[in-house]
Design a protein around this motif. Structure first.
Motif, PDB file in Angstrom:
ATOM      1  N   ASN A  46       5.690   3.935   2.222  1.00 45.81           N
ATOM      2  CA  ASN A  46       6.292   6.286   3.180  1.00 45.81           C
ATOM      3  C   ASN A  46       6.494   4.995   4.392  1.00 45.81           C
ATOM      4  O   ASN A  46       7.366   5.519   4.730  1.00 45.81           O
ATOM      5  CB  ASN A  46       5.224   6.079   3.203  1.00 45.81           C
TER       6      ASN A  46
ATOM      7  N   ILE B 255       1.635  -0.747  -5.993  1.00 47.92           N
ATOM      8  CA  ILE B 255       1.869   0.542  -5.000  1.00 47.92           C
ATOM      9  C   ILE B 255       0.525   0.522  -5.532  1.00 47.92           C
ATOM     10  O   ILE B 255       0.378   1.006  -6.470  1.00 47.92           O
ATOM     11  CB  ILE B 255       2.938   1.775  -4.841  1.00 47.92           C
ATOM     12  N   THR B 256      -0.364   0.287  -4.348  1.00 50.87           N
ATOM     13  CA  THR B 256      -1.857   0.663  -4.834  1.00 50.87           C
ATOM     14  C   THR B 256      -2.002   1.833  -3.578  1.00 50.87           C
ATOM     15  O   THR B 256      -1.222   2.304  -2.655  1.00 50.87           O
ATOM     16  CB  THR B 256      -2.646  -0.209  -3.670  1.00 50.87           C
ATOM     17  N   ASP B 257      -3.178   2.860  -3.795  1.00 50.94           N
ATOM     18  CA  ASP B 257      -3.977   3.831  -3.622  1.00 50.94           C
ATOM     19  C   ASP B 257      -5.401   3.417  -3.181  1.00 50.94           C
ATOM     20  O   ASP B 257      -5.854   2.874  -4.228  1.00 50.94           O
ATOM     21  CB  ASP B 257      -3.355   4.806  -4.475  1.00 50.94           C
TER      22      ASP B 257
ATOM     23  N   HIS C 296       0.792   2.592  -9.034  1.00 52.48           N
ATOM     24  CA  HIS C 296       2.095   2.669  -9.310  1.00 52.48           C
ATOM     25  C   HIS C 296       3.048   1.106  -9.853  1.00 52.48           C
ATOM     26  O   HIS C 296       2.824   0.805  -9.185  1.00 52.48           O
ATOM     27  CB  HIS C 296       2.551   2.941  -8.840  1.00 52.48           C
TER      28      HIS C 296
ATOM     29  N   THR D 138       1.110  -1.205  -0.461  1.00 47.41           N
ATOM     30  CA  THR D 138      -0.418   0.322  -0.123  1.00 47.41           C
ATOM     31  C   THR D 138       0.726   1.099   0.257  1.00 47.41           C
ATOM     32  O   THR D 138       1.892   0.828   0.325  1.00 47.41           O
ATOM     33  CB  THR D 138      -0.566  -0.465   1.263  1.00 47.41           C
ATOM     34  N   SER D 139      -0.158   2.794  -0.756  1.00 47.28           N
ATOM     35  CA  SER D 139       0.732   3.589  -0.408  1.00 47.28           C
ATOM     36  C   SER D 139       1.805   3.681   1.249  1.00 47.28           C
ATOM     37  O   SER D 139       2.767   4.289   1.344  1.00 47.28           O
ATOM     38  CB  SER D 139       0.354   4.450  -0.575  1.00 47.28           C
ATOM     39  N   ARG D 140       0.765   3.493   2.265  1.00 46.51           N
ATOM     40  CA  ARG D 140       1.245   3.802   4.008  1.00 46.51           C
ATOM     41  C   ARG D 140       2.080   3.079   3.496  1.00 46.51           C
ATOM     42  O   ARG D 140       3.412   3.621   4.694  1.00 46.51           O
ATOM     43  CB  ARG D 140       0.099   3.171   4.677  1.00 46.51           C
TER      44      ARG D 140
END
Length: 86
Positions: free
Chosen positions: A12, A29-31, A37, A7-9
């Protein structure tokens, strides 16, 4: 080839994990649960794109090679500003 999804989190919070995973295969990478992405190693990227690209190649516009650009010449004259207030 290993495919990883983060996940994006998660990305990060642990970019190092994503970079290590990209050496083994693509990292999606998921949102909000949807793929947004893909992170690839530079070697995989170059394999997919056919090799190295120069900055000039990246900025060029295909099909525009024959167009000449000759901008008009302008003449600039310097003026000393007049700050006197009448």
């Amino acid at each position: 080839m290993t495919v990883t999804t983060l996940t994006s989190r998660e990305l990060n919070q642990d970019i190092g994990r994503a970079k290590k995973a990209a050496k083994l295969g693509p990292v999606f990478i998921t949102d909000r649960g949807r793929p947004a992405h893909v992170l690839l190693s530079i070697e995989e990227y170059q394999r997919l794109t056919g090799g190295h690209r120069s900055l000039l190649d990246a900025l060029s516009m295909p099909g525009m090679e024959g167009i000449e650009f000759d901008p008009p010449k302008i003449e600039l004259k310097l003026r000393i500003p007049d700050f006197d207030v009448d």
